[in-house]
Design a protein around this motif. Structure first.
Motif, PDB file in Angstrom:
ATOM      1  N   ILE A  11       0.829  -1.210   0.000  1.00 16.88           N
ATOM      2  CA  ILE A  11       0.000   0.000   0.000  1.00 16.88           C
ATOM      3  C   ILE A  11       0.862   1.259   0.000  1.00 16.88           C
ATOM      4  CG2 ILE A  11      -1.628   1.331   1.405  1.00 16.88           C
ATOM      5  CD1 ILE A  11      -2.998  -1.386   2.011  1.00 16.88           C
ATOM      6  N   ARG A  12       1.955   1.261   0.747  1.00 16.10           N
ATOM      7  CA  ARG A  12       2.869   2.416   0.703  1.00 16.10           C
ATOM      8  C   ARG A  12       3.390   2.629  -0.724  1.00 16.10           C
ATOM      9  NH1 ARG A  12       5.167   0.102   5.505  1.00 16.10           N
ATOM     10  NH2 ARG A  12       4.448   1.275   7.307  1.00 16.10           N
ATOM     11  N   GLY A  13       3.795   1.542  -1.364  1.00 15.24           N
ATOM     12  CA  GLY A  13       4.306   1.638  -2.730  1.00 15.24           C
ATOM     13  C   GLY A  13       3.257   2.127  -3.705  1.00 15.24           C
ATOM     14  N   MET A  14       2.044   1.604  -3.590  1.00 17.68           N
ATOM     15  CA  MET A  14       0.966   2.012  -4.493  1.00 17.68           C
ATOM     16  C   MET A  14       0.602   3.482  -4.288  1.00 17.68           C
ATOM     17  SD  MET A  14      -1.391  -1.395  -4.238  1.00 17.68           S
ATOM     18  CE  MET A  14      -2.510  -1.092  -5.607  1.00 17.68           C
ATOM     19  N   SER A  15       0.569   3.929  -3.045  1.00 19.65           N
ATOM     20  CA  SER A  15       0.184   5.320  -2.791  1.00 19.65           C
ATOM     21  C   SER A  15       1.268   6.303  -3.233  1.00 19.65           C
ATOM     22  CB  SER A  15      -0.165   5.532  -1.317  1.00 19.65           C
ATOM     23  OG  SER A  15       0.979   5.417  -0.511  1.00 19.65           O
ATOM     24  N   ILE A  42      -0.065   4.482   7.930  1.00 22.06           N
ATOM     25  CA  ILE A  42      -0.084   3.030   8.086  1.00 22.06           C
ATOM     26  C   ILE A  42       0.697   2.718   9.354  1.00 22.06           C
ATOM     27  CG2 ILE A  42       0.647   0.800   7.203  1.00 22.06           C
ATOM     28  CD1 ILE A  42       0.307   1.757   4.441  1.00 22.06           C
ATOM     29  N   THR A  43       0.055   1.964  10.235  1.00 26.70           N
ATOM     30  CA  THR A  43       0.738   1.489  11.430  1.00 26.70           C
ATOM     31  C   THR A  43       0.959  -0.009  11.271  1.00 26.70           C
ATOM     32  OG1 THR A  43      -1.305   1.035  12.645  1.00 26.70           O
ATOM     33  CG2 THR A  43      -0.394   3.276  12.821  1.00 26.70           C
ATOM     34  N   ALA A  56     -18.003  12.536  -4.583  1.00 26.11           N
ATOM     35  CA  ALA A  56     -16.742  13.274  -4.760  1.00 26.11           C
ATOM     36  C   ALA A  56     -16.532  14.363  -3.717  1.00 26.11           C
ATOM     37  CB  ALA A  56     -16.624  13.842  -6.172  1.00 26.11           C
ATOM     38  N   THR A  57     -17.006  14.134  -2.505  1.00 21.60           N
ATOM     39  CA  THR A  57     -16.699  15.019  -1.379  1.00 21.60           C
ATOM     40  C   THR A  57     -15.862  14.230  -0.382  1.00 21.60           C
ATOM     41  OG1 THR A  57     -18.741  14.438  -0.213  1.00 21.60           O
ATOM     42  CG2 THR A  57     -18.812  16.381  -1.659  1.00 21.60           C
ATOM     43  N   TRP A  58     -15.124  14.958   0.446  1.00 25.11           N
ATOM     44  CA  TRP A  58     -14.215  14.329   1.395  1.00 25.11           C
ATOM     45  C   TRP A  58     -14.882  14.083   2.740  1.00 25.11           C
ATOM     46  CZ3 TRP A  58      -9.536  12.688  -0.064  1.00 25.11           C
ATOM     47  CH2 TRP A  58      -8.989  13.226  -1.232  1.00 25.11           C
ATOM     48  N   ARG A  59     -14.563  12.980   3.365  1.00 24.89           N
ATOM     49  CA  ARG A  59     -14.931  12.776   4.768  1.00 24.89           C
ATOM     50  C   ARG A  59     -14.036  13.678   5.615  1.00 24.89           C
ATOM     51  NH1 ARG A  59     -18.586   9.036   5.511  1.00 24.89           N
ATOM     52  NH2 ARG A  59     -18.777   7.343   4.012  1.00 24.89           N
ATOM     53  N   LYS A  60     -14.530  14.102   6.753  1.00 30.31           N
ATOM     54  CA  LYS A  60     -13.776  15.061   7.578  1.00 30.31           C
ATOM     55  C   LYS A  60     -12.548  14.454   8.238  1.00 30.31           C
ATOM     56  CE  LYS A  60     -17.673  17.966   8.439  1.00 30.31           C
ATOM     57  NZ  LYS A  60     -17.876  19.284   8.857  1.00 30.31           N
ATOM     58  N   ARG A  61     -12.638  13.198   8.637  1.00 32.00           N
ATOM     59  CA  ARG A  61     -11.543  12.551   9.356  1.00 32.00           C
ATOM     60  C   ARG A  61     -11.145  11.253   8.657  1.00 32.00           C
ATOM     61  NH1 ARG A  61     -15.065  14.530  13.081  1.00 32.00           N
ATOM     62  NH2 ARG A  61     -14.222  15.984  14.587  1.00 32.00           N
ATOM     63  N   PRO A  62      -9.891  10.849   8.825  1.00 29.07           N
ATOM     64  CA  PRO A  62      -9.469   9.563   8.254  1.00 29.07           C
ATOM     65  C   PRO A  62     -10.248   8.403   8.870  1.00 29.07           C
ATOM     66  CG  PRO A  62      -7.567  10.829   8.975  1.00 29.07           C
ATOM     67  CD  PRO A  62      -8.780  11.541   9.479  1.00 29.07           C
ATOM     68  N   THR A  63     -10.419   7.352   8.094  1.00 27.15           N
ATOM     69  CA  THR A  63     -11.078   6.131   8.538  1.00 27.15           C
ATOM     70  C   THR A  63     -10.034   5.025   8.618  1.00 27.15           C
ATOM     71  OG1 THR A  63     -13.090   6.817   7.382  1.00 27.15           O
ATOM     72  CG2 THR A  63     -12.945   4.505   8.016  1.00 27.15           C
ATOM     73  N   GLY A  64     -10.105   4.225   9.678  1.00 29.83           N
ATOM     74  CA  GLY A  64      -9.131   3.158   9.880  1.00 29.83           C
ATOM     75  C   GLY A  64      -9.654   1.811   9.421  1.00 29.83           C
ATOM     76  N   TYR A  65      -8.760   1.024   8.827  1.00 32.48           N
ATOM     77  CA  TYR A  65      -9.065  -0.335   8.383  1.00 32.48           C
ATOM     78  C   TYR A  65      -7.957  -1.253   8.881  1.00 32.48           C
ATOM     79  CZ  TYR A  65     -12.243   2.073   5.310  1.00 32.48           C
ATOM     80  OH  TYR A  65     -13.245   2.870   4.838  1.00 32.48           O
ATOM     81  N   LYS A  66      -8.339  -2.407   9.414  1.00 31.36           N
ATOM     82  CA  LYS A  66      -7.336  -3.373   9.832  1.00 31.36           C
ATOM     83  C   LYS A  66      -6.667  -3.951   8.587  1.00 31.36           C
ATOM     84  CE  LYS A  66      -9.213  -4.731  14.245  1.00 31.36           C
ATOM     85  NZ  LYS A  66      -9.717  -5.829  15.075  1.00 31.36           N
TER      86      LYS A  66
END
Length: 112
Positions: A11-15, A42-43, A56-66
């Protein structure tokens, strides 16, 4: 050199290549729903995305995914390229803005 043998490394590489990243969690959901956004962090166990909504609008805060629930990640398909062009004009969160407008010159060296 980058580590592409882990979900986090991939994911780091793709981003580093594409402004928007999409992920799927096929084992958790029977549909092919995708969550789309700009990498925030990424943790060891979590991916945090500044997400773009379908309108096409942004969410206000980041969302976490395992990370262990992510089964597919993709970048640069026609939908994501078009969406990136639209959302770049719609006041993204401050740290997501750089990722959308910064030119990409190819894969970047990733932290080890």
């Amino acid at each position: 050199m980058c580590c592409l043998d882990t979900t986090a490394g991939l994911i780091r590489g793709m981003s580093a290549i594409s402004p928007l990243l999409a992920i799927e969690q096929e084992r958790r959901f029977d549909t092919s729903m995708a969550w789309i956004g700009v990498l925030d962090e990424i943790t060891e166990r979590w991916l945090w995305l500044h997400e773009v909504r379908p309108n096409a609008t942004w969410r206000k805060r980041p969302t976490g995914y395992k990370l262990r629930h992510i089964t597919k990640a993709f970048i640069s398909d026609r939908y994501l390229i078009g969406l990136a062009a639209i959302v770049a004009t719609r006041n993204p969160p401050s740290d997501a803005e750089d990722a959308l407008i910064r030119p990409r010159s190819g894969p970047a060296a990733l932290p080890g």
